[in-house]
Design a protein around this motif. Sequence first.
Motif, PDB file in Angstrom:
ATOM      1  N   SER A   1      73.670   8.497  54.569  1.00 18.09           N
ATOM      2  CA  SER A   1      72.944   9.494  55.367  1.00 18.09           C
ATOM      3  C   SER A   1      71.661   8.652  55.504  1.00 18.09           C
ATOM      4  CB  SER A   1      72.348  10.728  54.420  1.00 18.09           C
ATOM      5  OG  SER A   1      71.677  10.405  53.202  1.00 18.09           O
ATOM      6  N   PHE A   2      70.897   9.045  56.684  1.00 17.93           N
ATOM      7  CA  PHE A   2      69.873   8.154  57.412  1.00 17.93           C
ATOM      8  C   PHE A   2      68.560   8.987  57.420  1.00 17.93           C
ATOM      9  CE2 PHE A   2      73.908   6.023  58.269  1.00 17.93           C
ATOM     10  CZ  PHE A   2      73.389   4.730  58.234  1.00 17.93           C
ATOM     11  N   ARG A   3      67.227   8.386  57.274  1.00 11.64           N
ATOM     12  CA  ARG A   3      66.090   8.863  57.695  1.00 11.64           C
ATOM     13  C   ARG A   3      65.433   8.337  58.825  1.00 11.64           C
ATOM     14  NH1 ARG A   3      62.535  11.234  54.104  1.00 11.64           N
ATOM     15  NH2 ARG A   3      64.070  10.488  52.620  1.00 11.64           N
TER      16      ARG A   3
ATOM     17  N   GLU B   1      69.145   3.770  56.108  1.00 10.49           N
ATOM     18  CA  GLU B   1      69.993   4.337  55.214  1.00 10.49           C
ATOM     19  C   GLU B   1      69.472   5.116  53.945  1.00 10.49           C
ATOM     20  OE1 GLU B   1      74.324   4.237  53.104  1.00 10.49           O
ATOM     21  OE2 GLU B   1      73.390   2.686  53.900  1.00 10.49           O
ATOM     22  N   ASP B   2      69.563   6.198  53.391  1.00  6.80           N
ATOM     23  CA  ASP B   2      68.998   6.559  52.085  1.00  6.80           C
ATOM     24  C   ASP B   2      69.744   5.878  50.904  1.00  6.80           C
ATOM     25  OD1 ASP B   2      67.174   8.778  53.467  1.00  6.80           O
ATOM     26  OD2 ASP B   2      69.087   9.840  53.608  1.00  6.80           O
ATOM     27  N   GLY B   3      68.945   5.267  50.285  1.00  4.72           N
ATOM     28  CA  GLY B   3      69.574   4.545  49.091  1.00  4.72           C
ATOM     29  C   GLY B   3      69.407   2.999  49.232  1.00  4.72           C
ATOM     30  N   SER B   4      68.892   2.765  50.599  1.00  2.00           N
ATOM     31  CA  SER B   4      68.742   1.181  50.933  1.00  2.00           C
ATOM     32  C   SER B   4      67.592   0.455  50.096  1.00  2.00           C
ATOM     33  CB  SER B   4      69.040   1.153  52.308  1.00  2.00           C
ATOM     34  OG  SER B   4      67.521   1.757  52.931  1.00  2.00           O
ATOM     35  N   GLY B   5      66.763   1.315  49.979  1.00  2.00           N
ATOM     36  CA  GLY B   5      65.364   0.862  49.593  1.00  2.00           C
ATOM     37  C   GLY B   5      64.464   0.348  50.697  1.00  2.00           C
TER      38      GLY B   5
ATOM     39  N   ALA C   1      71.905  -0.200  57.628  1.00  2.00           N
ATOM     40  CA  ALA C   1      72.851   0.338  56.599  1.00  2.00           C
ATOM     41  C   ALA C   1      73.214  -0.648  55.578  1.00  2.00           C
ATOM     42  CB  ALA C   1      74.044   0.746  57.391  1.00  2.00           C
ATOM     43  N   THR C   2      73.453  -0.493  54.526  1.00  2.00           N
ATOM     44  CA  THR C   2      74.233  -1.007  53.253  1.00  2.00           C
ATOM     45  C   THR C   2      75.430  -1.663  53.930  1.00  2.00           C
ATOM     46  OG1 THR C   2      75.177   0.764  52.354  1.00  2.00           O
ATOM     47  CG2 THR C   2      72.977   0.192  51.478  1.00  2.00           C
ATOM     48  N   ALA C   3      75.889  -2.561  53.093  1.00  2.00           N
ATOM     49  CA  ALA C   3      77.058  -3.389  53.595  1.00  2.00           C
ATOM     50  C   ALA C   3      78.144  -2.326  53.594  1.00  2.00           C
ATOM     51  CB  ALA C   3      77.279  -4.604  52.700  1.00  2.00           C
ATOM     52  N   ASP C   4      78.581  -1.742  52.536  1.00  2.00           N
ATOM     53  CA  ASP C   4      79.719  -0.663  52.571  1.00  2.00           C
ATOM     54  C   ASP C   4      79.503   0.469  53.688  1.00  2.00           C
ATOM     55  OD1 ASP C   4      80.544  -2.172  50.488  1.00  2.00           O
ATOM     56  OD2 ASP C   4      80.203  -0.671  48.976  1.00  2.00           O
TER      57      ASP C   4
END
Length: 262
Positions: A75-77, A100-104, A148-151
């Motif tokens: 999910s994204f901010r 992306e949320d969780g990307s830091g 976005a994170t790699a995955d």
Amino acid sequence: MAVLVAVVGVLLGLVGPPLLDRLSAAERPVTAGPKSIGSAVQPPVTATSAPAVVQAPTPPLLRMPGPVPQSGRDSFRYATGAGKVVGHAGTLRRYRVATEDGSGEDVKEFSSAVEEALGDPRSWTGSGQLRLQRVPDGSNYDFTVYLATADTAARMCAAGGTDIRIGGKPYTSCRTPGKVIINLNRWMLSVDYLVAAKLPLATYRLYVINHETGHQLGHGHEQCLGKGKPAPVMQQQTLFLNGCTVNPWPYLDGARYEGPPV
């Protein structure tokens, strides 16, 4: 008696100076003199400037330290507010920016980096036929720049028909229709061969934004123009240079710089 006094006076006159020389300090008459007599004379104090401290230049940051999240929340901010319109003429293309949320990663910082890259006159508005503006979520827009994170990047790219895996692992960034997808691993770590060449991470970031946005604007991959020459921005510089030097810009010296199509 007068004769005796006179004789004594003569004798004192004859022995006066040597006698004074033999008198002790306590026995000598006190006479006025310079106040410095009997005290140590201090040398004059002169001001001296401290030697200049020469600081070594700070080496450029080649990659970010620490682990990079491989997966996020999918999910994204989105960046809020609107940026200024860049470019002097031509079609106005509006874009959003999201992390992306969780990307830091902070969406405001990423948005600033995207606007810096796309707002430079050496970027795509250098054609004089394009204007760009960042807009917030909920506004009309033409495309979105995602970090976005790699995955997550692998899933998003695959959904648009692009496989970003190298050696089975999500490696590159990509563009799918309406989506410029920047792989967090590349954003944070650059690539090994460019790190070994001491390429600043900031330069690689400019390249990857302009390269993937170039795809969104309709440009395909291009080839190196010759050994020692700047690489076209649409060359796959994440993977190889083929003798060229790194170049993050589509316009050099006010003119479009491009190589033969792949």
